[in-house]
Design a protein around this motif. Structure first.
Motif, PDB file in Angstrom:
ATOM      1  N   MET A 124       0.918  -1.175   0.134  1.00  0.00           N
ATOM      2  CA  MET A 124       0.061   0.003  -0.084  1.00  0.00           C
ATOM      3  C   MET A 124       0.896   1.386  -0.037  1.00  0.00           C
ATOM      4  O   MET A 124       0.685   2.141  -0.802  1.00  0.00           O
ATOM      5  CB  MET A 124      -0.889   0.006   1.246  1.00  0.00           C
ATOM      6  CG  MET A 124      -1.751   1.182   1.434  1.00  0.00           C
ATOM      7  SD  MET A 124      -3.097   1.174   0.269  1.00  0.00           S
ATOM      8  CE  MET A 124      -4.268   2.517   0.938  1.00  0.00           C
ATOM      9  N   GLU A 300      -4.399  -9.071   3.483  1.00  0.00           N
ATOM     10  CA  GLU A 300      -4.528  -8.002   2.591  1.00  0.00           C
ATOM     11  C   GLU A 300      -5.828  -7.113   2.760  1.00  0.00           C
ATOM     12  O   GLU A 300      -5.927  -5.933   2.939  1.00  0.00           O
ATOM     13  CB  GLU A 300      -4.356  -8.364   1.076  1.00  0.00           C
ATOM     14  CG  GLU A 300      -4.150  -7.103   0.118  1.00  0.00           C
ATOM     15  CD  GLU A 300      -2.970  -6.323  -0.024  1.00  0.00           C
ATOM     16  OE1 GLU A 300      -2.801  -5.136  -0.009  1.00  0.00           O
ATOM     17  OE2 GLU A 300      -1.997  -7.259   0.555  1.00  0.00           O
ATOM     18  N   TYR A 303      -6.181  -5.782   6.109  1.00  0.00           N
ATOM     19  CA  TYR A 303      -5.597  -4.155   6.245  1.00  0.00           C
ATOM     20  C   TYR A 303      -6.148  -2.908   5.308  1.00  0.00           C
ATOM     21  O   TYR A 303      -6.456  -1.955   5.699  1.00  0.00           O
ATOM     22  CB  TYR A 303      -4.280  -4.415   5.610  1.00  0.00           C
ATOM     23  CG  TYR A 303      -3.430  -2.996   5.589  1.00  0.00           C
ATOM     24  CD1 TYR A 303      -2.871  -2.376   6.672  1.00  0.00           C
ATOM     25  CD2 TYR A 303      -3.106  -2.446   4.391  1.00  0.00           C
ATOM     26  CE1 TYR A 303      -2.333  -1.214   6.780  1.00  0.00           C
ATOM     27  CE2 TYR A 303      -2.399  -1.033   4.272  1.00  0.00           C
ATOM     28  CZ  TYR A 303      -2.030  -0.417   5.522  1.00  0.00           C
ATOM     29  OH  TYR A 303      -1.236   0.454   5.495  1.00  0.00           O
ATOM     30  N   GLN A 304      -6.788  -3.398   4.236  1.00  0.00           N
ATOM     31  CA  GLN A 304      -7.491  -2.486   3.388  1.00  0.00           C
ATOM     32  C   GLN A 304      -8.694  -2.119   4.009  1.00  0.00           C
ATOM     33  O   GLN A 304      -8.986  -0.976   3.632  1.00  0.00           O
ATOM     34  CB  GLN A 304      -7.543  -2.920   1.821  1.00  0.00           C
ATOM     35  CG  GLN A 304      -6.333  -3.319   1.255  1.00  0.00           C
ATOM     36  CD  GLN A 304      -5.732  -2.051   0.917  1.00  0.00           C
ATOM     37  OE1 GLN A 304      -6.203  -0.764   1.022  1.00  0.00           O
ATOM     38  NE2 GLN A 304      -4.280  -2.015   0.270  1.00  0.00           N
ATOM     39  N   THR A 325      -4.572  -5.745  -6.091  1.00  0.00           N
ATOM     40  CA  THR A 325      -3.228  -6.120  -5.338  1.00  0.00           C
ATOM     41  C   THR A 325      -2.154  -6.355  -6.021  1.00  0.00           C
ATOM     42  O   THR A 325      -1.011  -6.154  -5.715  1.00  0.00           O
ATOM     43  CB  THR A 325      -3.733  -7.408  -4.439  1.00  0.00           C
ATOM     44  OG1 THR A 325      -4.882  -7.024  -3.435  1.00  0.00           O
ATOM     45  CG2 THR A 325      -2.392  -7.834  -3.491  1.00  0.00           C
ATOM     46  N   ASN A 328      -0.765  -3.348  -7.284  1.00  0.00           N
ATOM     47  CA  ASN A 328       0.152  -2.597  -6.156  1.00  0.00           C
ATOM     48  C   ASN A 328       1.230  -3.033  -5.897  1.00  0.00           C
ATOM     49  O   ASN A 328       2.544  -2.658  -5.481  1.00  0.00           O
ATOM     50  CB  ASN A 328      -0.921  -2.689  -4.968  1.00  0.00           C
ATOM     51  CG  ASN A 328      -1.839  -1.730  -4.868  1.00  0.00           C
ATOM     52  OD1 ASN A 328      -2.043  -0.551  -5.757  1.00  0.00           O
ATOM     53  ND2 ASN A 328      -2.854  -1.834  -4.035  1.00  0.00           N
TER      54      ASN A 328
END
Length: 551
Positions: A124, A300, A303-304, A325, A328
């Motif tokens: 991120m 993921e 977290y997002q 993802t 990123n």
């Protein structure tokens, strides 16, 4: 009931903020002082004298002073404003060092969940910096000629189709013509809707449709050159930046396009939608550039979810998320290559973030997991209250949000009284205030200050027996939304019952047990790591820890 979500991070440990009711810091200091004699021989300077000892390794007075210097002003102020800041700071420093040792000793930084979360953090952060860099470069590359070209083609919206021998037809649009790549703009500008044009690279372009804005409106817009230039820069940098971003990702992932495993993908969907067992080590994405497991995607998403709404039970959303993802990931690699020094700094920041997450999980494992609250404990707490509080008057209301387009319909409905129930059933309401599960537009009993839209005085001035009359509309968001309500029930002031206080009692008991367990855990760590604090040196230390470096 869900325990209060207390987060334990190392900066909080340093400032004593994590402890519940401060844990009697100076008392803990005495408990921790198992040894008081210096470990070193000779007569070192005071700055070099040991202050904290753990397993024969020491933190000197100067070390502690340097640690003080790296605290933020807010952290320093916390110590200075609360009690004996010298003792409190030393105890907090000792706690921090013990917890760091425990994290390493128990291999928390190698735990799959913490590793996956740290990778999500890194993707991120690095991808955001990469995006900023790419779009800034795109904006910087815009020339006066580009602005003139943009102005000359403003006011035209196009749709077109592209195809080639290697790819099927794809339709595009609507696009504002000057925001497309210049070569394509030139081609479309030379064509009429319905025309086809083969390009040298084998692509066939078909011009599908065109809308031209009112020429007078375009002329008026172009007359404001400053505004048009700013608009052109904004739109071109966005368009070019997006194209450059995709080129970067394609260049990194082009050797072998990552594929998504159907089996792992379906397992992930079922895990979120039907709570089926997750197969964490199944690889959901495999390529020479990246391997992502189901566990990676789960963390993921976790977290997002701090920054965006997530819907992992939806296969369409989940596929988009995995592709994002991957993008990123590619941008992270790009950033590491182009800006290695900044990337190294980001890795250091990542390590600090990992430590904070590890401390959260350690605290949860060593404190929260030990807490068990039974109905008997809560009942005892209630029975031992020195004074039973009085619960103030509460009122339950039926309360809805009326959009500006529905104002006339609402006012008509309350005037005739026949259609109001049907109408308000379609309006939004405050789900967090509902008394029902699933939520309804009837609220739980509310205190005056909890009524939405700051309408508590109006609600509490209504006649208690009038549960039929709907209010006039009250504007709550400028010209966008109105609040409407009717009274449902009045609960007069009364002496609190156990049921009234159960949630508060839970919080009180939970906090006390968490404090007790935290205290016991810290003492266990102190014994485990043979913590010693040099009590002899404390009286001679200056009150400003910054001075400890040179004394």
């Amino acid at each position: 009931m869900i325990p209060p979500p207390t987060r334990l991070i190392l900066s909080d440990i340093m400032t004593g903020m994590f402890d519940l009711k401060q844990l009697q810091l100076t008392g803990v200091l005495v408990v921790f002082a198992f040894a008081v004699s210096p470990l070193a021989c000779g007569k070192p300077s005071k700055a070099d004298t040991w202050l904290i000892s753990m397993d024969q390794s020491t933190i000197s007075v100067a070390d502690a002073g340097n640690t003080w210097l790296v605290l933020s002003p807010e952290q320093q102020d916390y110590f200075i404003q609360h009690g004996d800041h010298v003792n409190d700071f030393i105890v907090s420093l000792a706690r921090k060092e013990m917890i760091i040792r425990e994290i390493h000793q128990l291999n928390y930084l190698q735990r799959p969940d913490i590793v996956a979360l740290s990778n999500a953090w890194m993707r991120m952060k690095a991808s955001l910096l990469a995006r900023d860099s790419i779009f800034a470069d795109a904006e910087e590359s815009i020339t006066d000629e580009d602005i003139i070209f943009f102005r000359d083609h403003m006011g035209r919206t196009v749709w077109y189709t592209s195809s080639s021998e290697s790819s099927s037809e794809m339709s595009f649009g609507p696009f504002h013509l000057p925001e497309l790549p210049r070569e394509l703009v030139v081609h479309l500008d030379s064509m009429n809707p319905g025309d086809e044009l083969p390009l040298l690279n084998g692509t066939l372009i078909r011009f599908d449709s065109l809308i031209v804005s009112d020429p007078e409106l375009v002329s008026e817009t172009l007359a404001d050159s400053v505004r048009v230039t700013a608009f052109a820069v904004q739109r071109l940098s966005a368009s070019w930046g997006k194209a450059d971003l995709n080129r970067v990702a394609d260049s990194i992932l082009s050797d072998a396009e990552p594929g998504i495993s159907d089996t792992a993908f379906n397992n992930l969907v079922l895990y979120y939608s039907l709570h089926e067992e997750l197969i964490p080590d199944d690889s959901i994405v495999v390529s020479p550039h990246v391997i992502l497991t189901n566990l990676d995607i789960v963390y993921e998403i976790e977290y997002q979810s701090e920054f965006m709404p997530v819907k992992p039970s939806d296969p369409v959303w989940l596929e988009w998320f995995i592709e994002t993802t991957l993008l990123n990931h590619a941008l992270r690699q790009y950033f590491a290559t182009i800006y290695p020094d900044t990337y190294a700094d980001l890795l250091t920041e990542r390590d600090e973030w990992m430590m904070s997450i590890a401390s959260d999980k350690l605290f949860k494992d060593e404190v929260y997991s030990f807490i068990s609250i039974t109905p008997e404990l809560l009942r005892d707490e209630f029975n031992n209250l020195n004074e039973i509080p009085i619960i103030p008057e509460k009122r339950s209301i039926q309360c809805v949000q009326v959009q500006i387009d529905d104002v006339v319909a609402y006012e008509t409905a309350i005037s005739d009284g026949n259609s109001i129930d049907s109408l308000i059933s379609h309006f939004n309401f405050w789900m967090n205030l509902s008394k029902d599960d699933p939520p309804s537009n009837i609220t739980r009993p509310l205190l005056r200050e909890n009524v939405p839209g700051f309408r508590g005085d109006e609600v509490f001035s209504m006649e208690p027996g009038d549960t039929v009359t709907w209010s006039s509309l009250s504007l709550i968001y400028e010209d966008q939304m109105y609040l409407a309500f009717r009274l449902v029930e009045v609960l007069p002031p009364h002496e609190a019952t156990y049921e009234d206080l159960e949630e508060d009692l839970y919080q009180i008991v939970y906090a006390r047990l968490a404090e007790e367990r935290t205290q016991a855990w810290l003492e266990e760590l102190a014994e485990k790591y043979s913590l010693s604090i040099n009590m002899d040196i404390l009286p001679s230390l200056p009150s400003d820890p910054e001075l400890w470096i040179t004394i």
